[in-house]
Motif scaffolding. Sequence first.
Motif, PDB file in Angstrom:
ATOM      1  N   UNK A  34       0.833  -1.185   0.000  1.00 49.57           N
ATOM      2  CA  UNK A  34       0.000   0.000   0.000  1.00 49.57           C
ATOM      3  C   UNK A  34       0.879   1.250   0.000  1.00 49.57           C
ATOM      4  N   UNK A  35       0.261   2.377  -0.183  1.00 49.39           N
ATOM      5  CA  UNK A  35       1.010   3.634  -0.258  1.00 49.39           C
ATOM      6  C   UNK A  35       1.815   3.894   1.004  1.00 49.39           C
ATOM      7  N   UNK A  36       1.321   3.381   2.152  1.00 50.67           N
ATOM      8  CA  UNK A  36       2.043   3.595   3.415  1.00 50.67           C
ATOM      9  C   UNK A  36       3.144   2.565   3.639  1.00 50.67           C
ATOM     10  N   UNK A  37       3.347   1.685   2.658  1.00 43.33           N
ATOM     11  CA  UNK A  37       4.444   0.733   2.733  1.00 43.33           C
ATOM     12  C   UNK A  37       4.097  -0.617   3.332  1.00 43.33           C
ATOM     13  N   UNK A  38       2.898  -0.778   3.873  1.00 41.65           N
ATOM     14  CA  UNK A  38       2.500  -2.054   4.456  1.00 41.65           C
ATOM     15  C   UNK A  38       2.117  -3.047   3.368  1.00 41.65           C
ATOM     16  N   UNK A  39       2.298  -4.313   3.658  1.00 41.28           N
ATOM     17  CA  UNK A  39       1.997  -5.361   2.685  1.00 41.28           C
ATOM     18  C   UNK A  39       0.507  -5.383   2.352  1.00 41.28           C
ATOM     19  N   UNK A  40       0.212  -5.585   1.080  1.00 41.06           N
ATOM     20  CA  UNK A  40      -1.180  -5.630   0.605  1.00 41.06           C
ATOM     21  C   UNK A  40      -1.590  -7.094   0.442  1.00 41.06           C
ATOM     22  N   UNK A  41      -2.324  -7.607   1.427  1.00 33.62           N
ATOM     23  CA  UNK A  41      -2.756  -8.995   1.386  1.00 33.62           C
ATOM     24  C   UNK A  41      -4.100  -9.112   0.662  1.00 33.62           C
ATOM     25  N   UNK A  42      -4.402 -10.310   0.220  1.00 30.96           N
ATOM     26  CA  UNK A  42      -5.640 -10.547  -0.521  1.00 30.96           C
ATOM     27  C   UNK A  42      -6.353 -11.790  -0.003  1.00 30.96           C
ATOM     28  N   UNK A  43      -7.632 -11.886  -0.364  1.00 25.69           N
ATOM     29  CA  UNK A  43      -8.345 -13.145  -0.286  1.00 25.69           C
ATOM     30  C   UNK A  43      -8.655 -13.519  -1.726  1.00 25.69           C
ATOM     31  N   UNK A  44      -8.427 -14.774  -2.106  1.00 25.70           N
ATOM     32  CA  UNK A  44      -8.404 -15.104  -3.520  1.00 25.70           C
ATOM     33  C   UNK A  44      -9.056 -16.442  -3.816  1.00 25.70           C
ATOM     34  N   UNK A  45      -9.453 -16.587  -5.078  1.00 26.55           N
ATOM     35  CA  UNK A  45      -9.927 -17.857  -5.618  1.00 26.55           C
ATOM     36  C   UNK A  45      -9.107 -18.177  -6.859  1.00 26.55           C
ATOM     37  N   UNK A  46      -8.809 -19.446  -7.037  1.00 28.07           N
ATOM     38  CA  UNK A  46      -8.062 -19.884  -8.212  1.00 28.07           C
ATOM     39  C   UNK A  46      -9.021 -20.354  -9.308  1.00 28.07           C
ATOM     40  N   UNK A  47      -8.732 -19.952 -10.526  1.00 25.81           N
ATOM     41  CA  UNK A  47      -9.444 -20.492 -11.677  1.00 25.81           C
ATOM     42  C   UNK A  47     -10.889 -20.066 -11.798  1.00 25.81           C
ATOM     43  N   UNK A  56      -8.044 -14.638  -8.954  1.00 19.53           N
ATOM     44  CA  UNK A  56      -9.031 -13.566  -8.779  1.00 19.53           C
ATOM     45  C   UNK A  56      -9.037 -13.183  -7.303  1.00 19.53           C
ATOM     46  N   UNK A  57      -8.647 -11.944  -7.010  1.00 19.87           N
ATOM     47  CA  UNK A  57      -8.451 -11.587  -5.605  1.00 19.87           C
ATOM     48  C   UNK A  57      -9.087 -10.247  -5.241  1.00 19.87           C
ATOM     49  N   UNK A  58      -9.410 -10.153  -3.966  1.00 21.46           N
ATOM     50  CA  UNK A  58      -9.897  -8.904  -3.375  1.00 21.46           C
ATOM     51  C   UNK A  58      -8.897  -8.509  -2.298  1.00 21.46           C
ATOM     52  N   UNK A  59      -8.359  -7.304  -2.397  1.00 20.61           N
ATOM     53  CA  UNK A  59      -7.392  -6.844  -1.403  1.00 20.61           C
ATOM     54  C   UNK A  59      -8.062  -6.616  -0.046  1.00 20.61           C
ATOM     55  N   UNK A  60      -7.264  -6.791   1.008  1.00 19.20           N
ATOM     56  CA  UNK A  60      -7.805  -6.699   2.366  1.00 19.20           C
ATOM     57  C   UNK A  60      -8.520  -5.371   2.621  1.00 19.20           C
ATOM     58  N   UNK A  61      -7.960  -4.271   2.122  1.00 21.16           N
ATOM     59  CA  UNK A  61      -8.577  -2.955   2.362  1.00 21.16           C
ATOM     60  C   UNK A  61      -9.773  -2.696   1.435  1.00 21.16           C
ATOM     61  N   UNK A  62      -9.997  -3.601   0.481  1.00 20.95           N
ATOM     62  CA  UNK A  62     -11.140  -3.467  -0.433  1.00 20.95           C
ATOM     63  C   UNK A  62     -12.370  -4.232   0.041  1.00 20.95           C
ATOM     64  N   UNK A  63     -12.191  -5.157   0.979  1.00 19.55           N
ATOM     65  CA  UNK A  63     -13.302  -6.042   1.351  1.00 19.55           C
ATOM     66  C   UNK A  63     -14.535  -5.269   1.836  1.00 19.55           C
TER      67      UNK A  63
END
Length: 282
Positions: free
Chosen positions: A31-44, A223-230
């Motif tokens: 992210x802009x503040x330097x913290x890791x951008x984690x996701x929740x995701x589905x494959x395929x 296909x993923x949604x970022x943690x701050x987007x949920x």
Amino acid sequence: MSYADKVFIEMCRDIIDNGTSTEGEKVRPVWEDGTSAYTIKKFGVVNRYDLSKEFPALTLRRTAIKSCVDEMLWIWQKKSNNVNELKSHIWDSWADENGSIGKAYGYQMGVKHQYREGMMDQTDRVIYDLKNNPYSRRIMTNLYVHQDLHEMNLYPCAYSMTFNVTKERDSDTLVLNGILNQRSQDVLTANNWNVCQYAVLLHMLAQVCGMRAGELVHVIADAHIYDRHIPMVEELIKREPYPAPVFRLNPEITDFYDFTPDDVTLENYETHPQIKNIPVAV
């Protein structure tokens, strides 16, 4: 309800409810503040859109059709890798001081290759085959060129289109279908943007090749949604969808290289308000 809204809601619900989290893993985006951008995701994830029935624009929020068409034409028609030739600023974070994103996207579409029929780039090869050998099972493009990856400021996400022509039953009308392959997608910011881009591309190519647009199949490996987007996605998919808009393409255009974003119109496009200030992981 717009079919695209139905697909989007079901996809997002499935990712949030049944996806896997990357939290705690070593991930590239921050992210802009330097913290890791984690996701929740589905494959395929595989979504299908029948363009003969309706245009797949979301009504849950507005998709900027002119801007997304401009970016698609920047790649497929202008074959450019310079953000100064693009009206939107979505690529600015990956451009160098001269505006270049390296040997990515439009650059690869413009590279000429030797074929039996002569020298052609990928766009011209697709059009040539659709006009001269429409039933070929080899009509495809590829932007993921390994020898050039080290000179790309971002590896291609939507990297391949495979075109396939069928015929309407009890008719001589040819139908143009396509599969969009995507290695990775930020669902909130880019999903419907990409779907609309390649739906328009299919309509344009079909028109200039004497066909009609059929199915667009969208294959997303990650296909993923970022943690701050949920929370934003949760709010978005609770909205009540409107009917799909009516798609219009300037019927006077017979050469793919003559299309502009102004040749594309969505009539009766009623949407909910845009979600603003969406953080983007880079």
